[in-house]
Scaffold this motif. Structure first.
Motif, PDB file in Angstrom:
ATOM      1  N   GLY A 119      10.238  -5.648  12.185  1.00 21.64           N
ATOM      2  CA  GLY A 119       9.431  -6.305  10.941  1.00 21.64           C
ATOM      3  C   GLY A 119       7.475  -6.403  11.711  1.00 21.64           C
ATOM      4  N   GLU A 120       7.707  -5.582  12.307  1.00 20.66           N
ATOM      5  CA  GLU A 120       6.117  -6.381  12.909  1.00 20.66           C
ATOM      6  C   GLU A 120       5.027  -5.380  12.398  1.00 20.66           C
ATOM      7  N   TYR A 121       5.797  -4.057  11.791  1.00 18.01           N
ATOM      8  CA  TYR A 121       5.053  -3.170  11.017  1.00 18.01           C
ATOM      9  C   TYR A 121       5.050  -3.463   9.527  1.00 18.01           C
ATOM     10  N   ASN A 122       4.608  -2.290   8.492  1.00 21.56           N
ATOM     11  CA  ASN A 122       4.351  -2.889   7.119  1.00 21.56           C
ATOM     12  C   ASN A 122       5.900  -1.662   6.711  1.00 21.56           C
ATOM     13  N   THR A 123       6.628  -2.139   6.106  1.00 21.74           N
ATOM     14  CA  THR A 123       8.192  -1.551   5.876  1.00 21.74           C
ATOM     15  C   THR A 123       8.502  -1.579   4.723  1.00 21.74           C
ATOM     16  N   ASP A 142       2.237   2.443   9.159  1.00 23.48           N
ATOM     17  CA  ASP A 142       0.922   2.000   9.640  1.00 23.48           C
ATOM     18  C   ASP A 142       0.220   1.494   8.848  1.00 23.48           C
ATOM     19  N   ASP A 143       0.182   2.424   7.905  1.00 23.42           N
ATOM     20  CA  ASP A 143      -0.577   1.278   6.007  1.00 23.42           C
ATOM     21  C   ASP A 143       0.275   0.549   5.327  1.00 23.42           C
ATOM     22  N   ARG A 144      -0.438  -0.244   4.381  1.00 22.02           N
ATOM     23  CA  ARG A 144       0.452  -0.826   3.894  1.00 22.02           C
ATOM     24  C   ARG A 144       1.073  -0.267   2.755  1.00 22.02           C
ATOM     25  N   ILE A 145       2.139  -0.707   2.682  1.00 20.42           N
ATOM     26  CA  ILE A 145       3.221  -0.566   1.185  1.00 20.42           C
ATOM     27  C   ILE A 145       2.128  -0.330  -0.940  1.00 20.42           C
ATOM     28  N   PRO A 146       1.674   0.735  -1.050  1.00 22.30           N
ATOM     29  CA  PRO A 146       1.868   0.377  -2.590  1.00 22.30           C
ATOM     30  C   PRO A 146       2.679  -0.506  -3.434  1.00 22.30           C
ATOM     31  N   PRO A 147       1.876  -1.442  -3.981  1.00 22.63           N
ATOM     32  CA  PRO A 147       2.974  -2.237  -4.523  1.00 22.63           C
ATOM     33  C   PRO A 147       3.971  -0.657  -5.996  1.00 22.63           C
ATOM     34  N   ASP A 148       2.481   0.080  -6.610  1.00 19.90           N
ATOM     35  CA  ASP A 148       3.481   0.584  -7.946  1.00 19.90           C
ATOM     36  C   ASP A 148       3.092   1.982  -7.359  1.00 19.90           C
TER      37      ASP A 148
END
Length: 144
Positions: free
Chosen positions: A64-68, A115-121
Motif C-alpha cells: 500500500g506504499e505505492y499508487n495502486t 510509480d505514477d498517479r492512477i488517473p480516475p478517467d
C-alpha cells in the motif's frame, strides 16, 4: 461496539479474532454510498509498515506504499493485457504486479503498484470492460 458519525461518514468498531493472523491485524469491511462493497485484511508489521493480506476473500501480499490499482475480474484471457496497455498509454509505470485467483476460470484479483498517479478517467474506462467486476484505486499522495 462503538459507532461514530462525521461528515456523512459512519463507522463501527468491533473486536474479534482472526485465526492464524498476525497479532496487529485488522479486517475492514466498507460499503460505499451506492452499495459497492470491499473487504480488506491488513497487518501492521512494525516500523510504520503495513501488509495487505486479503481482499474480498482472496489472499494477497502488498504494502500500500505505492499508487495502486486493484482489478477484480473473471479469470479469462485478456484482462492483464487490457489493464497494462491502458496504463502504458497513460504513461503510468508499473513498480510491481501480482495476480491472484480463487479457481481457474473463477474470480481473480490483479494488483498493480505504480510509480505514477492512477488517473480516475482510466479507472472509469476500465470499469466498463466485459469481465471487469470491480476496480479499486489508491493514489498515495492524495488525502483520504
Amino acid at each position: 461496539m462503538k459507532r461514530q458519525k462525521k461528515a456523512d461518514f459512519s463507522f463501527q468498531i468491533t473486536r474479534g479474532t482472526l485465526r492464524g493472523a498476525h497479532p496487529n491485524t485488522v479486517k475492514i469491511e466498507v460499503v460505499g454510498e451506492h452499495g459497492s462493497q470491499l473487504e480488506v485484511i491488513g497487518s501492521s508489521v512494525g516500523g510504520g509498515r503495513i501488509r495487505i493480506c486479503e481482499i474480498d476473500g482472496i489472499r494477497t501480499d502488498f504494502s500500500g506504499e505505492y499508487n495502486t490499482i486493484i482489478v477484480h475480474n473473471t479469470d479469462t484471457p485478456g484482462h492483464v493485457a487490457q489493464v497494462t496497455t491502458v496504463l502504458a498509454q497513460k504513461n503510468v509505470n508499473i513498480a510491481a504486479m501480482q495476480l491472484y485467483r480463487n479457481t481457474k476460470g473463477g474470480y481473480a484479483v490483479m494488483i498493480l503498484e505504480c510509480d505514477d498517479r492512477i488517473p480516475p478517467d482510466m479507472v472509469r474506462w476500465l470499469s466498463g470492460l466485459d469481465g471487469i467486476l470491480k476496480i479499486t484505486s489508491y493514489n498515495a499522495e492524495e488525502d483520504v
